[in-house]
Write a protein that holds these residues in place. Structure first.
Motif, PDB file in Angstrom:
ATOM      1  N   ALA A 138       0.830  -1.208   0.000  1.00 53.29           N
ATOM      2  CA  ALA A 138       0.000   0.000   0.000  1.00 53.29           C
ATOM      3  C   ALA A 138       0.866   1.261   0.000  1.00 53.29           C
ATOM      4  O   ALA A 138       0.557   2.237  -0.699  1.00 53.29           O
ATOM      5  N   ALA A 139       1.963   1.250   0.753  1.00 51.53           N
ATOM      6  CA  ALA A 139       2.866   2.408   0.793  1.00 51.53           C
ATOM      7  C   ALA A 139       3.533   2.625  -0.554  1.00 51.53           C
ATOM      8  O   ALA A 139       3.680   3.768  -1.010  1.00 51.53           O
ATOM      9  N   VAL A 140       3.941   1.542  -1.217  1.00 56.59           N
ATOM     10  CA  VAL A 140       4.563   1.655  -2.540  1.00 56.59           C
ATOM     11  C   VAL A 140       3.559   2.203  -3.547  1.00 56.59           C
ATOM     12  O   VAL A 140       3.885   3.065  -4.370  1.00 56.59           O
ATOM     13  N   GLU A 141       2.322   1.723  -3.492  1.00 60.88           N
ATOM     14  CA  GLU A 141       1.293   2.208  -4.412  1.00 60.88           C
ATOM     15  C   GLU A 141       1.018   3.693  -4.197  1.00 60.88           C
ATOM     16  O   GLU A 141       0.858   4.444  -5.163  1.00 60.88           O
ATOM     17  N   ALA A 142       0.986   4.136  -2.954  1.00 60.92           N
ATOM     18  CA  ALA A 142       0.781   5.559  -2.666  1.00 60.92           C
ATOM     19  C   ALA A 142       1.946   6.381  -3.207  1.00 60.92           C
ATOM     20  O   ALA A 142       1.747   7.444  -3.810  1.00 60.92           O
ATOM     21  N   ASN A 143       3.168   5.895  -3.012  1.00 59.37           N
ATOM     22  CA  ASN A 143       4.346   6.589  -3.518  1.00 59.37           C
ATOM     23  C   ASN A 143       4.310   6.667  -5.036  1.00 59.37           C
ATOM     24  O   ASN A 143       4.597   7.719  -5.618  1.00 59.37           O
ATOM     25  N   GLN A 144       3.949   5.583  -5.695  1.00 60.52           N
ATOM     26  CA  GLN A 144       3.885   5.566  -7.150  1.00 60.52           C
ATOM     27  C   GLN A 144       2.819   6.525  -7.673  1.00 60.52           C
ATOM     28  O   GLN A 144       3.003   7.162  -8.706  1.00 60.52           O
ATOM     29  N   ALA A 145       1.708   6.629  -6.959  1.00 61.58           N
ATOM     30  CA  ALA A 145       0.651   7.558  -7.367  1.00 61.58           C
ATOM     31  C   ALA A 145       1.136   9.004  -7.283  1.00 61.58           C
ATOM     32  O   ALA A 145       0.880   9.813  -8.181  1.00 61.58           O
ATOM     33  N   VAL A 146       1.859   9.342  -6.219  1.00 61.74           N
ATOM     34  CA  VAL A 146       2.393  10.696  -6.071  1.00 61.74           C
ATOM     35  C   VAL A 146       3.399  10.993  -7.175  1.00 61.74           C
ATOM     36  O   VAL A 146       3.362  12.062  -7.797  1.00 61.74           O
ATOM     37  N   LEU A 147       4.295  10.042  -7.449  1.00 62.60           N
ATOM     38  CA  LEU A 147       5.294  10.252  -8.490  1.00 62.60           C
ATOM     39  C   LEU A 147       4.652  10.354  -9.871  1.00 62.60           C
ATOM     40  O   LEU A 147       5.072  11.169 -10.702  1.00 62.60           O
ATOM     41  N   ALA A 148       3.625   9.548 -10.127  1.00 65.39           N
ATOM     42  CA  ALA A 148       2.936   9.613 -11.419  1.00 65.39           C
ATOM     43  C   ALA A 148       2.229  10.953 -11.579  1.00 65.39           C
ATOM     44  O   ALA A 148       2.236  11.540 -12.673  1.00 65.39           O
ATOM     45  N   SER A 149       1.626  11.457 -10.511  1.00 66.69           N
ATOM     46  CA  SER A 149       0.969  12.773 -10.573  1.00 66.69           C
ATOM     47  C   SER A 149       1.982  13.872 -10.859  1.00 66.69           C
ATOM     48  O   SER A 149       1.736  14.754 -11.684  1.00 66.69           O
ATOM     49  N   ALA A 150       3.119  13.820 -10.186  1.00 63.85           N
ATOM     50  CA  ALA A 150       4.161  14.827 -10.406  1.00 63.85           C
ATOM     51  C   ALA A 150       4.678  14.751 -11.837  1.00 63.85           C
ATOM     52  O   ALA A 150       4.919  15.788 -12.474  1.00 63.85           O
ATOM     53  N   LYS A 151       4.828  13.550 -12.361  1.00 65.66           N
ATOM     54  CA  LYS A 151       5.300  13.389 -13.740  1.00 65.66           C
ATOM     55  C   LYS A 151       4.278  13.954 -14.721  1.00 65.66           C
ATOM     56  O   LYS A 151       4.635  14.666 -15.664  1.00 65.66           O
ATOM     57  N   THR A 152       3.006  13.670 -14.494  1.00 59.09           N
ATOM     58  CA  THR A 152       1.962  14.169 -15.377  1.00 59.09           C
ATOM     59  C   THR A 152       1.905  15.691 -15.360  1.00 59.09           C
ATOM     60  O   THR A 152       1.797  16.334 -16.409  1.00 59.09           O
ATOM     61  N   VAL A 153       2.003  16.276 -14.181  1.00 59.21           N
ATOM     62  CA  VAL A 153       1.978  17.731 -14.061  1.00 59.21           C
ATOM     63  C   VAL A 153       3.179  18.347 -14.768  1.00 59.21           C
ATOM     64  O   VAL A 153       3.043  19.316 -15.523  1.00 59.21           O
ATOM     65  N   SER A 154       4.363  17.805 -14.544  1.00 58.02           N
ATOM     66  CA  SER A 154       5.562  18.381 -15.157  1.00 58.02           C
ATOM     67  C   SER A 154       5.529  18.231 -16.675  1.00 58.02           C
ATOM     68  O   SER A 154       5.917  19.149 -17.403  1.00 58.02           O
ATOM     69  N   GLU A 155       5.051  17.083 -17.173  1.00 56.88           N
ATOM     70  CA  GLU A 155       4.941  16.920 -18.621  1.00 56.88           C
ATOM     71  C   GLU A 155       3.944  17.909 -19.203  1.00 56.88           C
ATOM     72  O   GLU A 155       4.165  18.468 -20.274  1.00 56.88           O
ATOM     73  N   GLY A 156       2.834  18.134 -18.499  1.00 59.00           N
ATOM     74  CA  GLY A 156       1.848  19.105 -18.957  1.00 59.00           C
ATOM     75  C   GLY A 156       2.414  20.514 -18.999  1.00 59.00           C
ATOM     76  O   GLY A 156       2.149  21.277 -19.935  1.00 59.00           O
ATOM     77  N   LEU A 157       3.197  20.872 -17.976  1.00 51.68           N
ATOM     78  CA  LEU A 157       3.810  22.198 -17.951  1.00 51.68           C
ATOM     79  C   LEU A 157       4.788  22.384 -19.105  1.00 51.68           C
ATOM     80  O   LEU A 157       4.789  23.423 -19.773  1.00 51.68           O
ATOM     81  N   ILE A 158       5.602  21.393 -19.344  1.00 58.11           N
ATOM     82  CA  ILE A 158       6.583  21.495 -20.427  1.00 58.11           C
ATOM     83  C   ILE A 158       5.882  21.543 -21.781  1.00 58.11           C
ATOM     84  O   ILE A 158       6.253  22.320 -22.659  1.00 58.11           O
ATOM     85  N   LYS A 159       4.839  20.750 -21.955  1.00 62.00           N
ATOM     86  CA  LYS A 159       4.104  20.753 -23.219  1.00 62.00           C
ATOM     87  C   LYS A 159       3.435  22.105 -23.457  1.00 62.00           C
ATOM     88  O   LYS A 159       3.513  22.659 -24.554  1.00 62.00           O
ATOM     89  N   SER A 160       2.786  22.646 -22.420  1.00 68.25           N
ATOM     90  CA  SER A 160       2.135  23.950 -22.605  1.00 68.25           C
ATOM     91  C   SER A 160       3.167  25.052 -22.825  1.00 68.25           C
ATOM     92  O   SER A 160       2.931  25.979 -23.612  1.00 68.25           O
ATOM     93  N   LEU A 161       4.314  24.953 -22.191  1.00 67.51           N
ATOM     94  CA  LEU A 161       5.385  25.921 -22.414  1.00 67.51           C
ATOM     95  C   LEU A 161       5.894  25.846 -23.844  1.00 67.51           C
ATOM     96  O   LEU A 161       6.083  26.873 -24.503  1.00 67.51           O
ATOM     97  N   ALA A 162       6.087  24.642 -24.348  1.00 64.25           N
ATOM     98  CA  ALA A 162       6.553  24.475 -25.725  1.00 64.25           C
ATOM     99  C   ALA A 162       5.521  25.012 -26.717  1.00 64.25           C
ATOM    100  O   ALA A 162       5.883  25.646 -27.713  1.00 64.25           O
ATOM    101  N   GLU A 163       4.237  24.766 -26.450  1.00 62.44           N
ATOM    102  CA  GLU A 163       3.188  25.291 -27.334  1.00 62.44           C
ATOM    103  C   GLU A 163       3.173  26.814 -27.304  1.00 62.44           C
ATOM    104  O   GLU A 163       3.010  27.462 -28.339  1.00 62.44           O
ATOM    105  N   GLU A 164       3.330  27.386 -26.137  1.00 65.13           N
ATOM    106  CA  GLU A 164       3.346  28.845 -26.005  1.00 65.13           C
ATOM    107  C   GLU A 164       4.534  29.440 -26.753  1.00 65.13           C
ATOM    108  O   GLU A 164       4.397  30.451 -27.431  1.00 65.13           O
ATOM    109  N   ILE A 165       5.686  28.808 -26.639  1.00 65.95           N
ATOM    110  CA  ILE A 165       6.868  29.290 -27.365  1.00 65.95           C
ATOM    111  C   ILE A 165       6.629  29.164 -28.862  1.00 65.95           C
ATOM    112  O   ILE A 165       6.982  30.053 -29.634  1.00 65.95           O
ATOM    113  N   GLY A 166       6.009  28.047 -29.279  1.00 68.67           N
ATOM    114  CA  GLY A 166       5.714  27.858 -30.705  1.00 68.67           C
ATOM    115  C   GLY A 166       4.742  28.894 -31.230  1.00 68.67           C
ATOM    116  O   GLY A 166       4.882  29.381 -32.346  1.00 68.67           O
ATOM    117  N   ARG A 167       3.747  29.265 -30.424  1.00 69.64           N
ATOM    118  CA  ARG A 167       2.792  30.294 -30.854  1.00 69.64           C
ATOM    119  C   ARG A 167       3.474  31.647 -30.964  1.00 69.64           C
ATOM    120  O   ARG A 167       3.151  32.443 -31.839  1.00 69.64           O
TER     121      ARG A 167
END
Length: 157
Positions: free
Chosen positions: A96-125
């Motif tokens: 259960a502790a490993v699953e909770a840790n993996q969920a937090v890391l996956a959320s952080a990865k998703t957020v950071s990928e979203g930020l980088i993607k939106s930044l790249a789109e903004e630079i492209g625009r």
């Protein structure tokens, strides 16, 4: 590198030592995972990466202990049956502790990928010239299609 001899459980003392070692590694690893998740949740990414080395060492020790327990399952059940039950219940909590840790890391990865993607789109625009007619990207000075600016990433966050 030489491989260590596999542990053979032949008496209650060895069985208790094996169970205690696996439980100790599991508890220490669970603490490190909780610390890592707390740092990531708070946005302290630098502090969360500090635990990577101890986490890897503890995970390796835990896996070695788990393999030794699997290899000696019959002897453990014979010499220390209550230890086997302790391992099972601790492993359920640890999972259960490993699953909770993996969920937090996956959320952080998703957020950071979203930020980088939106930044790249903004630079492209920002690179698109505004004028009459159909919008087209600015030509590259090197004659190879669209001009793209550099994407700068700060590692000090």
């Amino acid at each position: 590198m030489q491989r260590a001899e596999p542990l053979r459980v032949a008496d209650r003392v060895t069985a208790e030592a094996l169970v205690a070692g696996v439980l100790g590694n599991m508890a220490a690893l669970e603490t490190v995972l909780a610390d890592e998740a707390a740092h990531v949740r708070a946005g302290r990414l630098r502090e969360s990466t500090v635990v990577a080395e101890p986490k890897a060492a503890l995970a390796a020790a835990y896996m070695q202990g788990l393999e030794a327990a699997k290899a000696n399952a019959v002897a453990l059940k014979r010499f220390h049956p209550e230890g086997v039950e302790m391992l099972r219940s601790a492993h359920r909590r640890f999972t259960a502790a490993v699953e909770a840790n993996q969920a937090v890391l996956a959320s952080a990865k998703t957020v950071s990928e979203g930020l980088i993607k939106s930044l790249a789109e903004e630079i492209g625009r920002a690179q698109m010239p505004v004028g009459y007619g159909r919008q087209a990207p600015a030509p590259s000075p090197y004659g190879r299609g669209v001009r793209s600016g550099p994407l700068v990433l700060s590692r000090s966050l």
